[in-house]
Design an enzyme around this catalytic site. Structure first.
Site, PDB file in Angstrom:
ATOM      1  N   GLU A  53       0.870  -1.176   0.000  1.00 26.01           N
ATOM      2  CA  GLU A  53       0.000   0.000   0.000  1.00 26.01           C
ATOM      3  C   GLU A  53       0.899   1.216   0.000  1.00 26.01           C
ATOM      4  O   GLU A  53       1.752   1.359   0.877  1.00 26.01           O
ATOM      5  CB  GLU A  53      -0.879   0.026   1.254  1.00 26.01           C
ATOM      6  CG  GLU A  53      -2.048  -0.935   1.207  1.00 26.01           C
ATOM      7  CD  GLU A  53      -2.871  -0.905   2.494  1.00 26.01           C
ATOM      8  OE1 GLU A  53      -3.682  -1.810   2.685  1.00 26.01           O
ATOM      9  OE2 GLU A  53      -2.660   0.019   3.318  1.00 26.01           O
ATOM     10  N   ASP A  64      -5.985   8.859  10.504  1.00 22.35           N
ATOM     11  CA  ASP A  64      -4.669   8.338  10.856  1.00 22.35           C
ATOM     12  C   ASP A  64      -4.173   8.850  12.202  1.00 22.35           C
ATOM     13  O   ASP A  64      -4.446   9.980  12.608  1.00 22.35           O
ATOM     14  CB  ASP A  64      -3.664   8.711   9.773  1.00 22.35           C
ATOM     15  CG  ASP A  64      -3.821   7.816   8.546  1.00 22.35           C
ATOM     16  OD1 ASP A  64      -3.639   6.593   8.700  1.00 22.35           O
ATOM     17  OD2 ASP A  64      -4.155   8.337   7.472  1.00 22.35           O
TER      18      ASP A  64
END
Lengths: 270, 403
Positions: A53, A64
């Site tokens: 990724e 995040d």
């Protein structure tokens, strides 16, 4: 060259044939600078990453935790951008044509790039799929047709809050694999509990034949091994980006994780 | 929009105002956002909910707020007749509590036991901390470290009210980062936590819900103005950051075609300087914090830092309904600089004996700019959405006032 989506399907088929889970490694494009980011990316397959990724940097990564936030800011500070992330991927593809790469990011930079042009350029650069964290199924009609036209899988996310009532919405139009978010929270904070993940994965499998990758909250080799017993792949990100200033240490951790993931199911049998 | 002839019918079922709005959140939040929507739509139709809200607004917040004819200001500017909607007289000193009261009643209905909020100037944080104290719920407020330094009085108030104030140092350490951090908290605590968003932004249903709760301002102003003047005002003026006070004043008048509306963005050091917070005049459509709206950003879609002397307007986005009203040109969006806001502050303080917050001081600046050239029978209602007590140190320093 094979169609891009073929790489994801081929890799999961190979993993199934080997009877083991895959290791998905998340790194941020352009972090900590263009040169080291390229070295990190190029070295991932040899270190044992089955799928990559590649994070697209964004100034406001709401889903995040601190590690990935810091990685995004380092990348942007060093001149990172969506365009440069695609260039980094294109350079990687000169050395590796088989490892699937999924671009992971937030919608605004893609929207500003232009969804159609982005999908075309991403596919041309060698991407196989997209994960857009803040684009739920309800809103992804403005990206999905272009992703499909370019042969990119639009990978959907399921979470502990995705109950049986909502799961069909998530699965409808999902392709490539399903990304199961193992914890309530942002990346790199809480630890995933293997028994809960096992229950969730079993529940989701009743509704889909897509491979299931599990991420968020997997920090080290034992954690990866525990998840690899249940999932088709496990994703490690925050622990890796925290080492981006030392590419050799980062690759070292990938080797440890790969060994743990590869040994997970045999150990269980023994 | 299902009613083609109304500006007040939005959003559509998926939470869009034309191109704008929507629900751009991570999958973890999606079920919760849908639950908030279901709960709010049920509450909205429930007379008992409205009755309870009305009770608290009347007896705790102190509504209706007066509509004050600013006679001296009118005389000194020498043109249009100026009225002030006095939402700075609400308990806690700003309009923010109108929406906090509605949302905490909703949180109670949903059985949520913990409250989080973001704040810029601290007015929304104070209002949230206040209703949490009133209902005995634990409260965490995220506030940018930069804003904590420039809005110290409100930080003290929140702490005295029992709230936990968490400084946010990520990104630019201002309002947008506080909102990121609040969203991160919510994702980690979806089961017991309700997020009281302070403005008409965020994912659907927040822009609609906060607008509905703030619309009490415009509904009252409409009745009060009709009673005072026997007609509707010619123009409404309000400052705009995220845009909740402007939306609250404007929305009940949107279908009155003869009422014009000016919303005043923060021009900071000037629109041409690049250091401003004027999303509509200096930005373009993008996606942030759960909705599509006008944003300040670079050519790669990275969000820019906003700049304003007023922490409450220092946000690189704007509520999606404003983006739509801008697109269809129902509302005119103008701007006032830091310096003009300071002049507006001085003007209102000395003519009317009211210290405005730096946010509505931008609206005062615009009124002062347009009123002199307008005829004496032209009427303006300006939303005085907050009081200036929180800003006295910032302004004192800027003006070199010696104690």
């Amino acid at each position: 060259m094979s169609r891009p989506t073929a790489r994801i399907a081929a890799r999961f088929a190979a993993l199934a044939a080997e009877g083991r889970a895959g290791l998905v490694t998340y790194v941020m494009a352009g972090d900590p600078d263009a040169a080291r980011a390229q070295a990190i990316l190029d070295g991932l397959p040899a270190a044992g990453a089955d799928i990559i990724e590649l994070g697209l940097p964004f100034s406001d990564p709401m889903a995040d935790g601190p590690a990935v936030q810091a990685a995004a800011l380092r990348s942007l500070k060093a001149g990172g951008s969506t365009r440069k992330a695609l260039a980094q991927l294109a350079a990687f593809r000169k050395t590796d044509q088989t490892t699937p790469v999924v671009l992971m990011g937030y919608f605004n930079p893609i929207y500003i790039y232009g969804p159609e042009r982005f999908c075309r350029d991403a596919a041309a650069a060698g991407a196989d799929g997209l994960i857009v964290v803040d684009l739920p199924p309800e809103e992804d009609a403005e990206l999905r047709p272009f992703a499909q036209a370019a042969g990119l899988d639009l990978v959907r996310l399921a979470t502990p809050t995705t109950d049986d009532k909502r799961l069909p919405t998530v699965l409808s139009g999902a392709s490539g694999f399903l990304y199961y978010v193992a914890v309530l929270g942002v990346t790199g904070t809480r630890s995933a509990a293997a028994d809960q993940v096992a229950t969730a994965v079993a529940r989701i499998r009743r509704s889909t034949t897509l491979p299931i990758a599990v991420g968020f909250g997997i920090k080290d080799a034992p954690g990866a091994a525990a998840i690899a017993r249940h999932a088709d792949a496990c994703v490690v990100g925050s622990a890796l980006v925290a080492l981006s200033d030392k590419p050799t240490s980062l690759h070292g951790l990938v080797r440890d994780l790969a060994a743990a993931v590869r040994g997970a199911r045999t150990k269980q049998i023994a | 929009m299902n009613q083609i002839n109304s500006f007040r019918a939005g959003p559509d079922e998926s939470g869009h105002f034309g191109l704008f709005g929507g629900r751009y959140v991570s999958e973890t939040l999606m079920p919760l956002i849908l639950e908030v929507e279901r709960a709010y739509m049920a509450a909205r139709k429930d007379p008992a909910f409205q009755k309870e809200l009305d009770y608290y607004l009347a007896h705790y917040v102190g509504r209706p707020s007066p509509l004050w004819f600013a006679e001296r200001l009118t005389k000194i500017l020498g043109g249009a007749k100026i009225y002030l909607k006095r939402d700075e007289l609400n308990h806690t000193g700003a309009h923010k509590i109108n929406s906090c009261m509605g949302q905490i009643l909703l949180a109670q209905r949903m059985g949520k036991r913990r409250i989080i909020a973001e704040t810029g100037a601290g007015q929304h944080g104070v209002a949230t901390a206040t209703v949490c104290a009133l209902f005995g719920l634990p409260c965490t407020v995220y506030m940018g470290a930069t804003d904590i330094a420039r809005q110290a009085p409100n930080v003290f108030r929140m702490k005295l009210l029992g709230a936990e104030v968490k400084p946010v140092t990520s990104g630019t350490a201002t309002l947008k980062d506080a909102m990121n951090e609040a969203l991160r908290d919510w994702v980690a605590n979806v089961e017991d936590t309700y997020y009281i968003i302070g403005t008409v932004a965020g994912p659907h249903p927040y822009p609609m819900m906060v607008r509905d709760f703030q619309s009490v301002i415009g509904k009252e102003a409409r009745e009060q103005f009709l009673a005072a003047e026997g007609k509707l005002p010619d123009k409404l003026v309000a400052c705009i950051g995220g845009g909740s006070n402007a939306m609250g004043l404007f929305h009940p008048f949107l279908d009155d075609r003869d009422v014009s509306m000016d919303a005043v963005e923060a021009a900071g050091l000037g629109l041409e300087s690049g250091k401003h917070a004027a999303s509509l005049q200096g930005g373009r459509p993008g996606v942030l914090h759960g909705n599509r709206t006008f944003l300040l950003m670079d050519e790669d879609g990275q969000i820019d830092e906003a700049h304003s002397i007023s922490a409450g307007l220092d946000y690189p986005g704007i509520g999606p309904e404003h983006s739509w009203l801008h697109d269809i040109k129902r509302v005119k969006y103008v701007a006032a600089t830091d310096d003009e806001a300071i002049e507006g502050f001085k003007l209102l303080s000395r003519t009317e004996g009211i210290l405005p917050a730096l946010e509505p001081a931008h609206a005062v600046a615009h009124v002062a700019r347009i009123a002199p050239a307008l005829p004496k029978d032209y009427t303006i209602v300006m939303n005085l959405c907050g009081r200036g007590d929180k800003d006295i140190f910032t302004i004192g320093e800027r003006l070199g006032v010696k104690l």
